[in-house]
Each structure stands twice: as structure tokens, then as C-alpha cells.
Design a protein around this motif. Structure first.
Motif, short mmCIF file in Angstrom:
data_model
loop_
_atom_site.label_atom_id
_atom_site.label_comp_id
_atom_site.label_asym_id
_atom_site.label_seq_id
_atom_site.Cartn_x
_atom_site.Cartn_y
_atom_site.Cartn_z
N VAL A 2 -3.07 4.73 -4.09
CA VAL A 2 -3.66 3.41 -3.86
C VAL A 2 -4.57 3.07 -5.03
O VAL A 2 -5.43 3.88 -5.41
CB VAL A 2 -4.48 3.39 -2.54
CG1 VAL A 2 -5.06 1.99 -2.30
CG2 VAL A 2 -3.60 3.82 -1.37
N SER A 3 -4.38 1.88 -5.61
CA SER A 3 -5.17 1.49 -6.76
C SER A 3 -5.42 0.00 -6.77
O SER A 3 -4.60 -0.78 -6.27
CB SER A 3 -4.45 1.90 -8.06
OG SER A 3 -5.11 1.37 -9.19
N GLU B 98 -1.62 3.79 -12.42
CA GLU B 98 -1.15 4.77 -13.39
C GLU B 98 -2.09 5.97 -13.48
O GLU B 98 -1.66 7.11 -13.64
CB GLU B 98 -0.99 4.11 -14.76
CG GLU B 98 -0.18 4.92 -15.75
CD GLU B 98 1.24 5.20 -15.27
OE1 GLU B 98 1.74 6.29 -15.60
OE2 GLU B 98 1.83 4.36 -14.58
N THR B 99 -3.40 5.72 -13.40
CA THR B 99 -4.38 6.82 -13.46
C THR B 99 -4.16 7.80 -12.32
O THR B 99 -4.09 9.01 -12.51
CB THR B 99 -5.82 6.27 -13.43
OG1 THR B 99 -6.01 5.40 -14.54
CG2 THR B 99 -6.83 7.41 -13.50
N ALA B 100 -4.03 7.26 -11.09
CA ALA B 100 -3.81 8.11 -9.92
C ALA B 100 -2.49 8.87 -10.04
O ALA B 100 -2.42 10.07 -9.71
CB ALA B 100 -3.82 7.26 -8.65
N ALA B 101 -1.46 8.20 -10.52
CA ALA B 101 -0.15 8.82 -10.65
C ALA B 101 -0.17 9.96 -11.66
O ALA B 101 0.34 11.06 -11.39
CB ALA B 101 0.88 7.77 -11.05
N THR C 164 4.53 7.11 -3.00
CA THR C 164 4.53 5.66 -2.74
C THR C 164 3.29 5.11 -3.42
O THR C 164 2.18 5.58 -3.18
CB THR C 164 4.48 5.36 -1.24
OG1 THR C 164 5.65 5.92 -0.60
CG2 THR C 164 4.46 3.85 -1.00
N ARG C 165 3.49 4.13 -4.28
CA ARG C 165 2.35 3.59 -5.02
C ARG C 165 2.07 2.15 -4.58
O ARG C 165 2.95 1.30 -4.59
CB ARG C 165 2.62 3.61 -6.52
CG ARG C 165 1.39 3.22 -7.36
CD ARG C 165 1.72 2.96 -8.83
NE ARG C 165 2.40 4.06 -9.49
CZ ARG C 165 2.52 4.17 -10.82
NH1 ARG C 165 1.98 3.23 -11.60
NH2 ARG C 165 3.18 5.16 -11.36
N TYR C 166 0.83 1.89 -4.20
CA TYR C 166 0.38 0.54 -3.86
C TYR C 166 -0.58 0.06 -4.95
O TYR C 166 -1.66 0.64 -5.12
CB TYR C 166 -0.31 0.51 -2.49
CG TYR C 166 0.63 0.79 -1.34
CD1 TYR C 166 1.75 -0.02 -1.12
CD2 TYR C 166 0.42 1.86 -0.47
CE1 TYR C 166 2.63 0.23 -0.08
CE2 TYR C 166 1.29 2.11 0.57
CZ TYR C 166 2.39 1.30 0.78
OH TYR C 166 3.26 1.54 1.81
N LYS C 167 -0.16 -0.99 -5.67
CA LYS C 167 -0.95 -1.50 -6.79
C LYS C 167 -1.72 -2.76 -6.39
O LYS C 167 -1.38 -3.43 -5.43
CB LYS C 167 -0.03 -1.83 -7.97
CG LYS C 167 0.83 -0.66 -8.42
CD LYS C 167 1.67 -1.02 -9.62
CE LYS C 167 2.80 -1.97 -9.27
NZ LYS C 167 3.69 -2.22 -10.43
N ALA D 106 4.99 -2.36 -6.78
CA ALA D 106 5.15 -2.37 -5.25
C ALA D 106 3.89 -2.92 -4.60
O ALA D 106 2.82 -2.61 -5.02
CB ALA D 106 5.40 -1.03 -4.51
N SER D 107 3.94 -3.82 -3.90
CA SER D 107 2.76 -4.41 -3.29
C SER D 107 2.44 -3.78 -1.94
O SER D 107 3.27 -3.11 -1.35
CB SER D 107 3.02 -5.92 -3.09
OG SER D 107 4.10 -6.09 -2.22
N ALA D 108 1.19 -4.00 -1.46
CA ALA D 108 0.78 -3.39 -0.19
C ALA D 108 1.56 -3.99 0.97
O ALA D 108 1.95 -5.16 0.92
CB ALA D 108 -0.72 -3.63 0.03
N PRO D 109 1.83 -3.20 2.05
CA PRO D 109 2.59 -3.72 3.19
C PRO D 109 1.81 -4.78 3.92
O PRO D 109 0.59 -4.83 3.86
CB PRO D 109 2.80 -2.46 4.06
CG PRO D 109 1.65 -1.58 3.72
CD PRO D 109 1.39 -1.81 2.27
N THR D 110 2.54 -5.67 4.64
CA THR D 110 1.87 -6.70 5.43
C THR D 110 1.35 -6.10 6.71
O THR D 110 1.85 -5.08 7.21
CB THR D 110 2.85 -7.83 5.78
OG1 THR D 110 3.97 -7.28 6.46
CG2 THR D 110 3.31 -8.54 4.52
N LYS D 111 0.33 -6.73 7.28
CA LYS D 111 -0.30 -6.23 8.50
C LYS D 111 -0.20 -7.32 9.55
O LYS D 111 -0.48 -8.48 9.29
CB LYS D 111 -1.76 -5.89 8.22
CG LYS D 111 -2.57 -5.56 9.46
CD LYS D 111 -4.01 -5.30 9.06
CE LYS D 111 -4.88 -5.10 10.29
NZ LYS D 111 -5.04 -6.30 11.07
#
Length: 324
Positions: A12-13, A18-21, A39-42, A302-307
Motif C-alpha cells: 500500500v502506497s 515502488e519503494t515498498a515493492a 498485490t500493489r495498491y498505488k 492498480a487502483s484501490a478496490p471500491t467499498k
């Protein structure tokens, strides 16, 4: 925690992630026997996005690794992870806290700064590679991608000037003017507003050329440095510039690279042709008042999932939520 054949790590960033990855993959080298997928959420910058991610992670108690510069978002994610028993690692928070203590003031907490720095760095590298490939007329293809096309006879600082500008992010092609040879047609197919000429005082040029011959161990009386020959070359170049009056001409006599570069950049910026600028519909043609007279020769040149909300409607990532 229940074991399953594959482990998932959620990155999650608030930037590119990229830093986290990079850091997580570096650590995973020590656990090469484990099958892990990421799974990356940018660009995660709202509480709603974090809540949706945590709901996703809670299903299998996936590990959440995050780099968030906002202290409020870090705290919110940590609290949710604790409530839902989600394993998590804050890669950036402890470092920011320690640095703030060391320097004596709080961090900027602005997301995406590293990405912006990296983008500028790679743009400069790209400009330098382009300029090297298009030095001294070596490659005439792709002139449409050049930010600047420089023309001039030998020893008018075409290459040093091109390289200096490339370090500032300019893609520069430089092409020699050689007496008795036609200018390549590719020059006329390029945007004529981006073509400039270089000239120099004949005596100064003859001196520079003699010095070069001396360094190379050649005869200083050769035609290359002969004053008469030098004059003929300069006259030849001036005739070309006079026939192509859209090309501004810069006199490099006695000037440092920085000075000539500043003059060229100032002109291109006034035309909105510098890297990163968008031309304002100006058609190729005489530069008119755009040309600073003191800098140049007159016209020849990849964007964050909808809630889901309580009403059952989906809320888009990035939409504002009520304060908690």
C-alpha cells in the motif's frame, strides 16, 4: 494463522509503491522457499481506500506492507489492522519519526515526491542518451523528437553546448555545416522553430583551431586553421543562415557554455518550446518579438478496490469520507 499454499503480501502506497515493492522483494530473498504473490495498491490517499484494502486483507489475514507519508493515514491503517488482526509492517513511519527527531522539525508529509524526483532523473538520462546518439550529425533520424537542433561549422561549441543542455533535460541534435555539402533534408523536415545556428569571430575560431591542432600534434599551418579558410567557412555558414531567416543565430565568441545555454533556453522558453512546455499554437516562421535582441545576431542568423456504503452503492476510491 491458517496456512495456505500461497501467501499474499499487499503493498500500500500513496505514491507508485515502488519503494515498498523493492524493499519487500529484497527481504523475500531470505525466504526463497515460500511462494508469495504481491498485490500493489498505488496512490492511496483516503480513509475509504484504506478501509476497503483492509477488508480485502482480512479475508486470509494477508500481510500488509505500507509506505504512507501522512501520519493520519498511517495511524488509521494501523488501527484498522489491529482491530481486524491483520499482520502489517509500516516501512516509512518509524524512519520519518526518527528523522524528525534528528533534524528537529516535522516532515513535509507530501505524497509522491520521490516519484517526481525519479521522473526528472530518468528524463535527464533519456535526454543525454538522445543527445549522444545525435551528436555531430551521427544520426539524422528522429529529429522530430529533438527539443533543439543546433547547426554550426567545426569548433563552434556544438557538442559541449549540446551535452550541457542535455544535463538540463534537453534532447539536442547538432549537425555540422561543411562547405561544399548540402544541409541534410531532415533538418528542414524538423520543427523550424527549434533550429538554431552558431557563429563565432574568425580570429577567435582560428586561434581555437590552431590550439586543437597543437594538442593533436598536427601542423598548425594546415587549412583547418588557416585564417582565409576560416573566413570562407564562416561566410558559407552566414549565407545559409541568411537564407533561413527563421533560424536564430547565436554568437559564441568569448562566451562560456552556461551563457550561451542560458540565451538559448530563454528564447525557447519565450516560444514555449522548452521541454515540458506546450506550444501555444504558434506556427513555424519568423520569431518576431520572441527573440531577445541582446542575445542574438540580427535577422541573419492498480487502483484501490471500491467499498460498498450502507446503501449498497459503490464508492469510488479517492472520494471524500466523513471525518472519523
Amino acid at each position: 494463522m491458517a496456512h495456505h499454499s500461497e501467501h499474499r503480501i499487499i503493498l500500500v502506497s500513496d505514491g507508485t509503491g515502488e519503494t515498498a515493492a523493492q524493499m519487500t522483494r529484497a527481504a523475500m530473498v531470505q525466504f526463497s522457499d515460500r511462494h508469495v504473490f504481491f498485490t500493489r495498491y498505488k496512490n492511496v490517499r483516503t480513509a475509504d481506500q484504506i478501509e476497503a484494502i483492509c477488508e480485502d486483507a482480512a479475508t486470509h489475514k494477508d500481510l500488509v506492507v505500507y509506505t504512507l507519508v501522512s501520519p493520519e493515514l498511517r495511524a488509521y491503517l494501523a488501527n484498522l489492522a489491529r482491530e481486524k488482526a491483520i499482520p502489517n509492517i509500516d516501512l516509512l513511519g518509524p524512519l520519518l519519526v526518527r528523522l524528525a527527531s534528528y533534524f528537529g522539525y516535522e516532515p513535509k508529509s507530501i505524497a509522491g515526491l520521490l516519484h517526481d524526483v525519479n521522473e526528472r532523473y530518468f528524463e535527464r538520462i533519456d535526454a543525454m542518451e538522445y543527445t549522444i546518439a545525435h551528436d555531430d550529425g551521427r544520426d539524422l533520424s528522429g529529429l522530430d523528437k529533438a527539443d533543439l537542433v543546433i547547426l554550426g561549422i567545426s569548433r563552434t561549441s556544438k557538442t559541449p553546448l549540446s551535452m550541457y543542455l542535455s544535463h538540463h533535460g534537453w534532447k539536442v541534435a547538432n549537425i555540422p555545416l561543411i562547405q561544399g555539402y548540402q544541409i541534410p533534408k531532415e533538418v528542414f523536415e524538423a520543427d523550424q522553430r527549434k533550429v538554431v545556428g552558431l557563429t563565432i569571430d574568425p580570429e577567435n575560431l582560428a586561434t581555437i583551431r590552431r590550439a586543437r591542432l597543437e594538442r593533436l600534434g598536427h601542423d598548425q599551418g594546415a587549412d583547418y586553421a588557416d585564417p582565409e579558410n576560416v573566413n570562407q567557412e564562416i561566410e558559407y555558414a552566414n549565407e545559409i543562415f541568411a537564407r533561413n531567416r527563421r533560424w536564430p543565430v547565436f554568437n559564441v565568441t568569448g562566451k562560456a557554455l552556461e551563457e550561451t545555454s542560458a540565451e538559448i533556453m530563454k528564447l525557447m522558453e519565450s516560444r514555449r518550446l522548452a521541454p515540458g512546455q506546450s506550444p501555444e499554437g504558434a506556427a513555424p516562421g519568423p520569431s518576431g518579438s520572441c527573440v531577445p535582441k541582446s542575445n542574438m545576431l540580427p535577422a541573419n542568423g492498480a487502483s484501490a478496490p471500491t467499498k460498498k456504503t450502507r446503501s449498497g452503492k459503490k464508492k469510488k476510491p479517492g472520494s471524500k469520507s466523513k471525518k472519523r
